[in-house]
Design a protein around this motif. Sequence first.
Motif, PDB file in Angstrom:
ATOM      1  N   TYR A 200     -14.795  -5.400  10.894  1.00  0.00           N
ATOM      2  CA  TYR A 200     -16.179  -4.909  10.860  1.00  0.00           C
ATOM      3  C   TYR A 200     -16.476  -4.123  12.125  1.00  0.00           C
ATOM      4  N   TRP A 201     -17.163  -2.966  11.942  1.00  0.00           N
ATOM      5  CA  TRP A 201     -17.518  -2.080  13.057  1.00  0.00           C
ATOM      6  C   TRP A 201     -19.015  -1.776  12.969  1.00  0.00           C
ATOM      7  N   GLY A 202     -19.807  -2.280  13.927  1.00  0.00           N
ATOM      8  CA  GLY A 202     -21.257  -2.204  13.795  1.00  0.00           C
ATOM      9  C   GLY A 202     -22.000  -1.276  14.728  1.00  0.00           C
ATOM     10  N   GLU A 203     -21.310  -0.635  15.683  1.00  0.00           N
ATOM     11  CA  GLU A 203     -22.032   0.128  16.703  1.00  0.00           C
ATOM     12  C   GLU A 203     -22.814   1.315  16.152  1.00  0.00           C
ATOM     13  N   LEU A 204     -22.252   2.024  15.179  1.00  0.00           N
ATOM     14  CA  LEU A 204     -22.933   3.211  14.658  1.00  0.00           C
ATOM     15  C   LEU A 204     -24.265   2.848  14.005  1.00  0.00           C
ATOM     16  N   ASP A 205     -24.294   1.747  13.272  1.00  0.00           N
ATOM     17  CA  ASP A 205     -25.538   1.314  12.651  1.00  0.00           C
ATOM     18  C   ASP A 205     -26.564   0.930  13.704  1.00  0.00           C
ATOM     19  N   HIS A 206     -26.126   0.180  14.697  1.00  0.00           N
ATOM     20  CA  HIS A 206     -27.044  -0.261  15.757  1.00  0.00           C
ATOM     21  C   HIS A 206     -27.635   0.926  16.501  1.00  0.00           C
ATOM     22  N   SER A 210     -31.602   2.479  16.633  1.00  0.00           N
ATOM     23  CA  SER A 210     -32.353   2.574  17.883  1.00  0.00           C
ATOM     24  C   SER A 210     -32.558   4.003  18.382  1.00  0.00           C
ATOM     25  N   LYS A 211     -31.558   4.871  18.164  1.00  0.00           N
ATOM     26  CA  LYS A 211     -31.624   6.233  18.706  1.00  0.00           C
ATOM     27  C   LYS A 211     -31.651   7.311  17.626  1.00  0.00           C
ATOM     28  N   GLY A 212     -31.255   6.965  16.418  1.00  0.00           N
ATOM     29  CA  GLY A 212     -31.155   7.954  15.352  1.00  0.00           C
ATOM     30  C   GLY A 212     -29.716   8.413  15.179  1.00  0.00           C
ATOM     31  N   TRP A 213     -29.339   8.711  13.921  1.00  0.00           N
ATOM     32  CA  TRP A 213     -27.960   9.122  13.681  1.00  0.00           C
ATOM     33  C   TRP A 213     -27.703  10.544  14.174  1.00  0.00           C
ATOM     34  N   ASP A 217     -26.040   9.718  21.423  1.00  0.00           N
ATOM     35  CA  ASP A 217     -25.483   8.366  21.516  1.00  0.00           C
ATOM     36  C   ASP A 217     -24.690   8.024  20.252  1.00  0.00           C
ATOM     37  N   TRP A 218     -25.209   8.430  19.093  1.00  0.00           N
ATOM     38  CA  TRP A 218     -24.511   8.170  17.830  1.00  0.00           C
ATOM     39  C   TRP A 218     -23.171   8.913  17.808  1.00  0.00           C
ATOM     40  N   VAL A 219     -23.182  10.147  18.271  1.00  0.00           N
ATOM     41  CA  VAL A 219     -21.950  10.933  18.320  1.00  0.00           C
ATOM     42  C   VAL A 219     -20.925  10.264  19.233  1.00  0.00           C
ATOM     43  N   ASP A 252     -32.974   9.745   9.521  1.00  0.00           N
ATOM     44  CA  ASP A 252     -33.911   9.569  10.634  1.00  0.00           C
ATOM     45  C   ASP A 252     -35.328   9.807  10.122  1.00  0.00           C
ATOM     46  N   VAL A 253     -36.222   8.861  10.387  1.00  0.00           N
ATOM     47  CA  VAL A 253     -37.588   8.908   9.856  1.00  0.00           C
ATOM     48  C   VAL A 253     -38.417   9.965  10.569  1.00  0.00           C
ATOM     49  N   THR A 254     -39.206  10.704   9.793  1.00  0.00           N
ATOM     50  CA  THR A 254     -40.147  11.667  10.381  1.00  0.00           C
ATOM     51  C   THR A 254     -41.600  11.303  10.088  1.00  0.00           C
TER      52      THR A 254
END
Length: 373
Positions: A200-206, A210-213, A217-219, A252-254
């Motif tokens: 399991y790899w969870g960092e991208l979701d977290h 918090s920051k948006g995809w 940071d996501w990159v 990402d929510v607008t």
Amino acid sequence: MSRWVVPTGRSVRISLSAGLDAVGFHTVGSREDRALLGLPEADHVCFVLVDGLGYHNLNSRSGHARTLRAWESLEPMTTVAPSTTAAAITALGTGREPGETAMTSYALRSPATGKNFSLIKWEGSGLDPLMWQTCPTLFEELLAQQAESCVLIQPREFIASGLTQCALRGARAIPANTTNDRVDAAASALHRGAKAAYLYWGELDHTGHSKGWMSEDWVEDLEELDAAMAELARRVPRGTLIILTADHGMIDVTRRFDVAEEPQLACEVELVSGEERAAHLYTEHATAVAERWQEFFGADALIYTKAEIATNGLMGPLADRTKETMGDVLVFVGGTDAVIDSRQRRPNQSFMVGVHGSLTEQEMRIPLLVEVA
């Protein structure tokens, strides 16, 4: 206008069963699952579940994923409805639809307390996850010696979580929190005799939450994942089949609509549960509430009563537990909108930037990447 997607036969639900079948661990329908996905036979399999890595999210940032870009990209799959972790990972781990497992959201109303609870954490729910989700997992369907040859590699805090008990019970758990520890645990377990590893790899979701995809940071997290997958491929036993997929995508929510500030939305609704993109509404007036919400959102949302969900098959067959616990109205929001109820939020509680749960293309499509080490 949103492009809506419903779950298909090529769903995350069949991906782990297909992977286990590749090493000769057969469960009900697993041969058909593997044939549908086109996976080869192998001596070992490492199944990598990347939380939040949607097909469109990855393609939009593929320039930062040199390793994954070189792996074989099979036809993308869909996740389940709703497109959220608790529903998808339980579907993956059991081979069942959310309607069968009663894992129909991130949060639901607890029959024990009448309040919202998380189907990931289960804290304060007054409920036993093992009594809630009674469908056997794929690992429980295997022969004892086969299950002993399957390992789960997760952060330590997830090992005994309610979600893990619901979705993945039956395999041997190995705690591993850091990137290096996870790769080392997977490679070491396979070299020492394990036939199948779930990683399991969870960092991208977290970071997406918090920051948006779309954030830097996501990159950076995607680049870290990519480097780790290159290392994993170098270190696992020769001929290991590596399968990488995800549980959902992300937007990402607008814009957010607050039920507390919209009388048309609040009318006759006892409790708002679920999540921002896939709300569960509890009410004794399901038809009237559904009509008011549909009038408010128009074509920008898909809204169903529980009775409609039972007949349209969106979540698969509905078990009795599901009928008792899911909302009376389900609201799938389109575009980059979200729905909240500020009456249920803590003062000064921050909002997530990236969210998921709905039935849009970006949330529902997930990658299926394959590499033979």
